[in-house]
Design an enzyme around this catalytic site. Sequence first.
Site, PDB file in Angstrom:
ATOM      1  N   GLY A   1      -5.868 -13.839   2.008  1.00 38.82           N
ATOM      2  CA  GLY A   1      -7.412 -14.283   2.542  1.00 38.82           C
ATOM      3  C   GLY A   1      -7.978 -13.649   3.679  1.00 38.82           C
ATOM      4  O   GLY A   1      -8.761 -13.997   4.413  1.00 38.82           O
ATOM      5  N   SER A   2      -7.563 -12.205   3.849  1.00 42.63           N
ATOM      6  CA  SER A   2      -8.055 -11.468   4.891  1.00 42.63           C
ATOM      7  C   SER A   2      -9.680 -11.174   4.741  1.00 42.63           C
ATOM      8  O   SER A   2     -10.543 -11.265   5.621  1.00 42.63           O
ATOM      9  CB  SER A   2      -7.315 -10.200   5.399  1.00 42.63           C
ATOM     10  OG  SER A   2      -7.632  -9.278   4.265  1.00 42.63           O
TER      11      SER A   2
ATOM     12  N   GLU B   1     -12.852  -2.751   3.788  1.00 38.98           N
ATOM     13  CA  GLU B   1     -13.018  -3.848   2.995  1.00 38.98           C
ATOM     14  C   GLU B   1     -13.684  -4.932   3.756  1.00 38.98           C
ATOM     15  O   GLU B   1     -14.735  -5.538   3.505  1.00 38.98           O
ATOM     16  CB  GLU B   1     -12.122  -4.377   2.308  1.00 38.98           C
ATOM     17  CG  GLU B   1     -11.281  -3.405   1.336  1.00 38.98           C
ATOM     18  CD  GLU B   1     -10.163  -4.244   0.290  1.00 38.98           C
ATOM     19  OE1 GLU B   1     -10.347  -5.293  -0.163  1.00 38.98           O
ATOM     20  OE2 GLU B   1      -9.146  -3.530   0.203  1.00 38.98           O
TER      21      GLU B   1
ATOM     22  N   MET C   1      -6.673 -13.109  -8.237  1.00 39.02           N
ATOM     23  CA  MET C   1      -6.050 -12.320  -9.277  1.00 39.02           C
ATOM     24  C   MET C   1      -5.866 -13.076 -10.351  1.00 39.02           C
ATOM     25  O   MET C   1      -4.765 -12.994 -11.164  1.00 39.02           O
ATOM     26  CB  MET C   1      -4.635 -12.089  -8.421  1.00 39.02           C
ATOM     27  CG  MET C   1      -4.799 -11.334  -7.175  1.00 39.02           C
ATOM     28  SD  MET C   1      -5.726  -9.868  -7.106  1.00 39.02           S
ATOM     29  CE  MET C   1      -4.588  -8.522  -7.379  1.00 39.02           C
ATOM     30  N   ARG C   2      -6.938 -13.612 -10.955  1.00 43.02           N
ATOM     31  CA  ARG C   2      -7.017 -14.242 -12.127  1.00 43.02           C
ATOM     32  C   ARG C   2      -8.229 -13.151 -13.012  1.00 43.02           C
ATOM     33  O   ARG C   2      -9.208 -13.239 -12.517  1.00 43.02           O
ATOM     34  CB  ARG C   2      -7.474 -15.548 -12.284  1.00 43.02           C
ATOM     35  CG  ARG C   2      -6.180 -16.296 -11.998  1.00 43.02           C
ATOM     36  CD  ARG C   2      -5.093 -16.546 -12.822  1.00 43.02           C
ATOM     37  NE  ARG C   2      -5.662 -17.446 -13.916  1.00 43.02           N
ATOM     38  CZ  ARG C   2      -4.781 -17.806 -15.152  1.00 43.02           C
ATOM     39  NH1 ARG C   2      -3.459 -17.593 -15.025  1.00 43.02           N
ATOM     40  NH2 ARG C   2      -5.433 -18.400 -16.030  1.00 43.02           N
TER      41      ARG C   2
ATOM     42  N   HIS D   1     -12.884  -4.587  -4.575  1.00 47.88           N
ATOM     43  CA  HIS D   1     -11.750  -4.006  -5.186  1.00 47.88           C
ATOM     44  C   HIS D   1     -11.364  -2.894  -4.301  1.00 47.88           C
ATOM     45  O   HIS D   1     -12.410  -2.132  -3.884  1.00 47.88           O
ATOM     46  CB  HIS D   1     -12.270  -3.486  -6.405  1.00 47.88           C
ATOM     47  CG  HIS D   1     -11.267  -2.780  -7.193  1.00 47.88           C
ATOM     48  ND1 HIS D   1      -9.985  -3.547  -7.971  1.00 47.88           N
ATOM     49  CD2 HIS D   1     -10.926  -1.556  -7.643  1.00 47.88           C
ATOM     50  CE1 HIS D   1      -9.214  -2.482  -8.474  1.00 47.88           C
ATOM     51  NE2 HIS D   1      -9.621  -1.295  -8.444  1.00 47.88           N
TER      52      HIS D   1
HETATM   53  C1  GAR Z   1      -7.675  -6.676  -1.310  1.00 48.90           C
HETATM   54  O1  GAR Z   1      -7.372  -5.655  -0.836  1.00 48.90           O
HETATM   55  C2  GAR Z   1      -8.554  -6.841  -2.363  1.00 48.90           C
HETATM   56  O2  GAR Z   1      -9.585  -5.555  -2.567  1.00 48.90           O
HETATM   57  C3  GAR Z   1      -7.699  -7.013  -3.540  1.00 48.90           C
HETATM   58  O3  GAR Z   1      -6.593  -7.780  -3.088  1.00 48.90           O
HETATM   59  C4  GAR Z   1      -6.537  -7.709  -1.807  1.00 48.90           C
HETATM   60  C5  GAR Z   1      -6.858  -9.157  -1.065  1.00 48.90           C
HETATM   61  O4  GAR Z   1      -6.354  -9.278   0.116  1.00 48.90           O
HETATM   62  N1  GAR Z   1      -8.483  -7.377  -4.820  1.00 48.90           N
HETATM   63  C6  GAR Z   1      -8.235  -6.461  -5.987  1.00 48.90           C
HETATM   64  O5  GAR Z   1      -7.079  -5.943  -6.110  1.00 48.90           O
HETATM   65  C7  GAR Z   1      -8.905  -7.244  -7.271  1.00 48.90           C
HETATM   66  N2  GAR Z   1      -8.938  -6.281  -8.186  1.00 48.90           N
HETATM   67  P1  GAR Z   1      -6.854 -10.339   0.895  1.00 48.90           P
HETATM   68  O6  GAR Z   1      -6.540 -11.819   0.357  1.00 48.90           O
HETATM   69  O7  GAR Z   1      -6.254  -9.955   2.319  1.00 48.90           O
HETATM   70  O8  GAR Z   1      -8.538 -10.186   1.091  1.00 48.90           O
END
Ligand code: GAR
Length: 218
Positions: A14-15, A177, A93-94, A112
Amino acid sequence: MTKRRVAILISGRGSNMTALIEAAKQDVYPADIVLVISNIANAGGLEKAREAGIETATVESKTFGKDRDAFEQALQDKLAAHKIDLVCLAGFMRLLTPWFVKQWDGRMLNIHPALLPSYKGLHTHERALKDGVKIHGATVHFVVSEMDSGPIVMQGAVAVRDDDTPETLAKRVLSIEHRIYPDALRLVASGGARLEGGVCKTDAKASPEDTLIAPTVI
Ligand code: GAR
């Protein structure tokens, strides 16, 4: 200003969620993060959300097995109960069915870790390094049924270094991001983004540093 009510859907640490929560603390920010939902019971992000005083819920996909419709109906019920206006997927991730995506048409964003439409799917940094691209980055887009597609709201880029590993590259992309997701949500929640023929147009200006050349020779 009426703030839009936002739910963040997570599966992990969840960053990006935290970056959105931090941004939304500003009085002038046009959105309130009112709910965080995880589909994984012990996702690290849940604790962080609680610490930030945000209501959390777990709708565990595992317990629904193959019944995606029931899982999504449970999600939908939570979102409706909290009168949510906008949904942000943040490391959720679903894959979502066309039915769920339709409920949130034009009101659901995803982030993404790649410059879409390149590198949809998983292991984006590894694949970018393997291809030897010189510029890589992240994308915030509206969610459509097709995975990692949909109108692009905002992108941020970094120069790729010869000695990058997937981990070092991921770290720099992640900090991008954390900048673009709050800005993209700000745009969408304030009505500064509109969809025209499947493309997102915004009221925002191009960045003053709008050229990135990599590598630089001198
Ligand atoms: C992030 O890098 C996000 O872009 C990616 O998962 C990570 C989650 O990190 N998302 C995907 O790959 C979706 N296709 P976080 O939980 O620290 O935000």
